[in-house]
Design a protein around this motif. Structure first.
Motif, PDB file in Angstrom:
ATOM      1  N   GLU A  72     -33.048 -17.461  20.264  1.00 56.61           N
ATOM      2  CA  GLU A  72     -32.907 -17.372  21.708  1.00 56.61           C
ATOM      3  C   GLU A  72     -31.446 -17.560  22.086  1.00 56.61           C
ATOM      4  N   GLN A  73     -30.974 -16.686  22.967  1.00 59.15           N
ATOM      5  CA  GLN A  73     -29.587 -16.754  23.433  1.00 59.15           C
ATOM      6  C   GLN A  73     -29.558 -16.381  24.897  1.00 59.15           C
ATOM      7  N   ASP A  74     -28.886 -17.180  25.691  1.00 57.44           N
ATOM      8  CA  ASP A  74     -28.757 -16.898  27.107  1.00 57.44           C
ATOM      9  C   ASP A  74     -27.907 -15.634  27.295  1.00 57.44           C
ATOM     10  N   PRO A  75     -28.442 -14.594  27.916  1.00 56.93           N
ATOM     11  CA  PRO A  75     -27.718 -13.327  28.016  1.00 56.93           C
ATOM     12  C   PRO A  75     -26.562 -13.328  29.002  1.00 56.93           C
ATOM     13  N   LEU A  91     -20.780 -21.001  24.118  1.00 60.25           N
ATOM     14  CA  LEU A  91     -21.884 -20.061  23.933  1.00 60.25           C
ATOM     15  C   LEU A  91     -22.878 -20.698  22.976  1.00 60.25           C
ATOM     16  N   ASN A  92     -24.169 -20.512  23.241  1.00 64.20           N
ATOM     17  CA  ASN A  92     -25.177 -21.251  22.483  1.00 64.20           C
ATOM     18  C   ASN A  92     -26.363 -20.383  22.079  1.00 64.20           C
ATOM     19  N   ILE A 123     -27.032 -23.782  17.581  1.00 60.59           N
ATOM     20  CA  ILE A 123     -25.676 -23.441  17.174  1.00 60.59           C
ATOM     21  C   ILE A 123     -24.851 -23.093  18.404  1.00 60.59           C
ATOM     22  N   SER A 124     -23.545 -23.329  18.292  1.00 62.60           N
ATOM     23  CA  SER A 124     -22.645 -23.078  19.409  1.00 62.60           C
ATOM     24  C   SER A 124     -21.369 -22.414  18.927  1.00 62.60           C
ATOM     25  N   LEU A 125     -20.747 -21.691  19.843  1.00 59.73           N
ATOM     26  CA  LEU A 125     -19.408 -21.145  19.628  1.00 59.73           C
ATOM     27  C   LEU A 125     -18.563 -21.561  20.820  1.00 59.73           C
ATOM     28  N   THR A 149     -24.580 -12.692  24.593  1.00 57.00           N
ATOM     29  CA  THR A 149     -24.083 -13.200  25.873  1.00 57.00           C
ATOM     30  C   THR A 149     -22.868 -12.383  26.270  1.00 57.00           C
ATOM     31  N   GLN A 150     -22.944 -11.797  27.457  1.00 63.11           N
ATOM     32  CA  GLN A 150     -21.824 -10.989  27.958  1.00 63.11           C
ATOM     33  C   GLN A 150     -20.808 -11.907  28.625  1.00 63.11           C
TER      34      GLN A 150
END
Lengths: 115, 115
Positions: free
Chosen positions: B5-8, B21-22, B72-74, B109-110
């Motif tokens: 799952e990633q927040d778009p 970003l997560n 995970i995060s960036l 994620t944009q």
């Protein structure tokens, strides 16, 4: 050193037609994976070829088929196209270690539009 | 439920901001974690590749993995307009003897960094 190349860059087809997309892997790579990326979505794994055989397959119907040639290049074929097949088709190449660091390098993709 | 799952987003920040970003994941078998950057109409390019829990730094980018939380995060420090792209997290289950690894991606994620 040439990276992953794909052809054509863009393609327009109509429902029911068949399409063939092509990929040449990065120099030295022997494994090719194909992904489908719908608009606004992450890439979805279609299948992977190594030693001219399909090694893994994602959740895609049999309309999606592929081939790998002795020079490691690959084709993706889609039969009986549906509107929902419209997407960016990405090819990724890697070196098959059967182990840990199989970094995949992506090509620019082929954008397919089905009308 | 999606495996990753990633927040778009979209996410819009001023130049110089710190970006976070997560992604979360549900499959404990994922062992390798990557962040890809994808510019518009291009294929994804690998930014960071991590294995163990903890932090990995590369210039302005820091990747963080918490396997216990499946998170995970960036982080991007001193963000630049050239960082404007879609960021995709991706994960791998280690390759088996007769099959290669396949990437499972988040939605992406944009990110837009405004001058």
């Amino acid at each position: 050193d040439a990276g992953v190349t794909q052809s054509p860059t863009h393609l327009i087809k109509t429902r029911g037609q068949q399409v063939t997309l092509r990929c040449s892997p990065k120099s030295g790579h022997d494994t090719v994976s194909w992904y489908q990326q719908a608009l606004g979505q992450g890439p979805q794994f279609i299948f992977q070829y190594y030693e001219e055989e399909e090694r893994q397959r994602g959740n895609f119907p049999d309309r999606f088929s592929g081939h790998q040639f002795p020079n490691y290049s690959s084709e993706l074929n889609v039969n009986a196209l549906l509107l929902g097949d419209s997407a960016l088709y990405l090819c990724a190449s890697s070196l098959h270690h059967g182990g840990i660091r199989e970094t995949q390098y992506f090509g620019p993709g082929t954008r397919l539009l089905v009308l | 439920q999606k495996e990753v799952e990633q927040d778009p987003g979209p996410l819009s920040v001023p130049e110089g901001a710190i970006v976070s970003l997560n992604c979360t994941y549900s499959n404990s078998a994922f062992q390798y974690f990557m962040w890809y950057r994808q510019y518009s109409r291009k294929g994804p390019e690998l930014l960071m590749y991590t294995y163990s829990s903890g932090n990995k730094e590369d210039g302005r980018f820091t990747a963080q993995v918490d396997k216990s939380s499946k998170y995970i995060s960036l982080f991007i420090r001193d963000s630049q307009p050239s960082d404007s792209a879609t960021y995709l997290c991706a994960m791998i289950i280690p390759a088996q003897e007769t099959s290669g690894s396949r990437l499972t991606f988040g939605e992406g994620t944009q990110l837009t960094v405004n001058p």
